[in-house]
Design an enzyme around this catalytic site. Structure first.
Site, mmCIF file in Angstrom:
data_model
loop_
_atom_site.group_PDB
_atom_site.id
_atom_site.type_symbol
_atom_site.label_atom_id
_atom_site.label_comp_id
_atom_site.label_asym_id
_atom_site.label_seq_id
_atom_site.Cartn_x
_atom_site.Cartn_y
_atom_site.Cartn_z
ATOM 1 N N ASP A 61 -20.520 -31.843 26.539
ATOM 2 C CA ASP A 61 -21.706 -32.248 25.408
ATOM 3 C C ASP A 61 -21.016 -31.905 24.255
ATOM 4 O O ASP A 61 -20.722 -30.881 23.767
ATOM 5 C CB ASP A 61 -22.712 -31.433 25.933
ATOM 6 C CG ASP A 61 -23.858 -31.538 24.922
ATOM 7 O OD1 ASP A 61 -23.825 -32.422 24.047
ATOM 8 O OD2 ASP A 61 -24.904 -30.788 25.061
ATOM 9 N N PHE A 62 -20.945 -33.056 23.340
ATOM 10 C CA PHE A 62 -20.301 -33.007 22.164
ATOM 11 C C PHE A 62 -21.248 -32.121 21.107
ATOM 12 O O PHE A 62 -20.970 -31.796 19.990
ATOM 13 C CB PHE A 62 -19.910 -34.378 21.337
ATOM 14 C CG PHE A 62 -20.904 -35.403 21.303
ATOM 15 C CD1 PHE A 62 -22.451 -35.227 21.094
ATOM 16 C CD2 PHE A 62 -20.491 -36.822 21.783
ATOM 17 C CE1 PHE A 62 -23.130 -36.323 21.030
ATOM 18 C CE2 PHE A 62 -21.418 -37.829 21.643
ATOM 19 C CZ PHE A 62 -22.613 -37.468 21.413
ATOM 20 N N HIS A 91 -24.147 -43.266 14.781
ATOM 21 C CA HIS A 91 -25.502 -44.241 14.609
ATOM 22 C C HIS A 91 -26.490 -43.944 15.594
ATOM 23 O O HIS A 91 -27.786 -44.312 15.324
ATOM 24 C CB HIS A 91 -25.147 -45.810 14.394
ATOM 25 C CG HIS A 91 -24.957 -46.184 15.844
ATOM 26 N ND1 HIS A 91 -25.244 -47.480 16.061
ATOM 27 C CD2 HIS A 91 -24.282 -45.798 16.938
ATOM 28 C CE1 HIS A 91 -24.816 -47.945 17.172
ATOM 29 N NE2 HIS A 91 -24.421 -46.977 17.897
#
Length: 314
Positions: free
Chosen positions: A228-229, A247
Site C-alpha cells: 500500500d503506497f 491524479h
C-alpha cells in the site's frame, strides 16, 4: 460517417457523452458484436445467434450506431465494421472494449447520477452511490477490478514507448514503478533499456496478474512486490515512477504518496511523476473532461502546472 479529422478512438469517446449512443455502444461491446464481425458482414439474425441477443433489438441498436459512423449497413441488410467500430474489438491494439462494456459503464453512470451531490458538497459521487471509495469497491469485486486494470493497461499502452524514451534512464540502474498495475509500462521500459532492473509495486490483487512481466528478457530483471503506497514503498531504488497515479488522489493524499516515495528514495533518489497537465484558460482540453470524471469517481483531480508545483513543495 466518422470525421476524418479525429481518430477512431476519439470518435468513440466523443459519443460517450450522448446517453442513447453511449449506452448502445456499451451494449454491443458487452455482446461482442465487433468481434463477431471481424471476418465480414452479418445480418442481424446471424449476429443475434452468435452473440445471444434479440435480432430485432440488436438491429435497432446497430442502425442507430451506423447513423453515427459506428458500423455500417449494406444494401443486403448486413452490418459491417467501420474504422470507428474497430476499437470495440477485443483483439486489436488500443481496444476500448473493456472501457465501454456495461459493467464498467454502469459504475460510471451511477456515480455521475450523483453529480449534483458532488457539485453541492465537493464529495465523490461514487461514494454517494455505492457507500465506499472507488478503489475499495474495486478491491471488493475482483471481476470489476480485473476489467479496470485491463482497461487502464489499454489506455496506457499507446504512451508507454514515448515515456520510456523521454527520460535519461541510462543514468539509472534500478527503478520502482509505484502503482504500476499489471506491468505493461515496465515491460516496455525494460525492453527499451536492457541494463535496467525494476520493481513492480501495487496492491496484491493487481500484481497477482502481472502477465506482461513474464515475457522472456524482462522477467529476470523485475521483482514484484505487493503493498500500500500510503503505508510505504520498496526502498533503495534510483528512481520511483508514478505514472498516472497522482491524479487519482486529493492533494493531501498525493503529498502522502510523494512523501513515502521520497523517504524510500533517500537523498540521492529521484521521483518521476508522469501525468496530464491541464491547459490554462478556455482552450479545449480532454483533460478537463477527465478532471470532472476524477472528481465524481475518486478523490482525485487533473492538475495545472501550478497545482503540481504546489504539491511537490509541501
Amino acid at each position: 460517417m466518422a470525421n476524418s479529422a479525429v481518430s477512431p478512438r476519439q470518435h468513440i469517446m466523443r459519443f460517450m457523452g450522448s446517453v442513447q449512443v453511449a449506452r448502445a455502444i456499451s451494449a454491443v461491446a458487452e455482446l461482442g458484436v465487433a468481434d463477431a464481425l471481424a471476418d465480414g458482414p452479418l445480418t442481424p439474425d446471424d449476429l443475434a445467434a452468435r452473440t445471444g441477443a434479440d435480432a430485432g433489438a440488436l438491429h435497432r441498436l446497430l442502425r442507430l450506431l451506423a447513423s453515427n459512423g459506428i458500423f455500417a449497413e449494406d444494401e443486403m441488410g448486413r452490418f459491417a465494421l467501420t474504422p470507428a467500430a474497430d476499437p470495440l474489438r477485443t483483439d486489436i491494439p488500443g481496444s476500448l472494449r473493456d472501457s465501454v462494456r456495461c459493467a464498467w459503464q454502469d459504475l460510471t453512470w451511477a456515480a455521475f447520477g450523483q453529480i449534483l451531490h458532488t457539485a453541492r458538497t465537493g464529495q465523490s459521487g461514487f461514494e454517494a452511490a455505492f457507500g465506499r471509495e472507488f478503489f475499495a469497491h474495486l478491491a471488493a469485486h475482483p471481476e470489476l477490478n480485473a476489467r479496470f486494470d485491463a482497461a487502464m493497461a489499454v489506455a496506457s499502452a499507446p504512451e508507454d514507448s514515448a515515456v520510456a524514451a523521454s527520460y535519461p534512464f541510462g543514468e539509472l540502474s534500478h527503478v520502482v514503478d509505484v502503482g504500476g498495475g499489471r506491468g505493461g509500462f515496465l515491460t516496455t521500459l525494460l525492453a527499451a533499456h536492457p541494463h535496467l532492473r525494476a520493481t513492480l509495486f501495487d496492491q496484491p490483487q493487481v500484481v497477482a496478474d502481472a502477465q506482461p512481466l513474464r515475457r522472456a528478457g524482462v522477467k529476470s530483471r523485475c521483482a514484484v512486490e505487493a503493498g500500500d503506497f500510503f503505508t510505504a514503498v520498496p526502498a533503495g531504488a534510483d528512481a520511483y515512477i508514478l505514472k498516472r497515479i497522482l491524479h487519482d488522489w486529493s492533494d493531501d493524499e498525493a503529498v502522502a504518496i510523494l512523501t513515502n516515495c521520497a523517504r524510500a528514495a533517500g537523498p540521492h533518489g529521484r521521483i518521476l511523476a508522469v501525468d496530464a497537465v491541464i491547459k490554462p484558460g478556455n482552450a479545449p482540453d480532454p483533460n478537463k473532461f477527465m478532471d470532472v470524471g476524477m472528481m465524481v469517481l475518486t478523490h482525485g483531480r487533473e492538475r495545472t502546472a501550478a497545482a503540481f508545483e504546489d504539491i511537490t513543495r509541501r
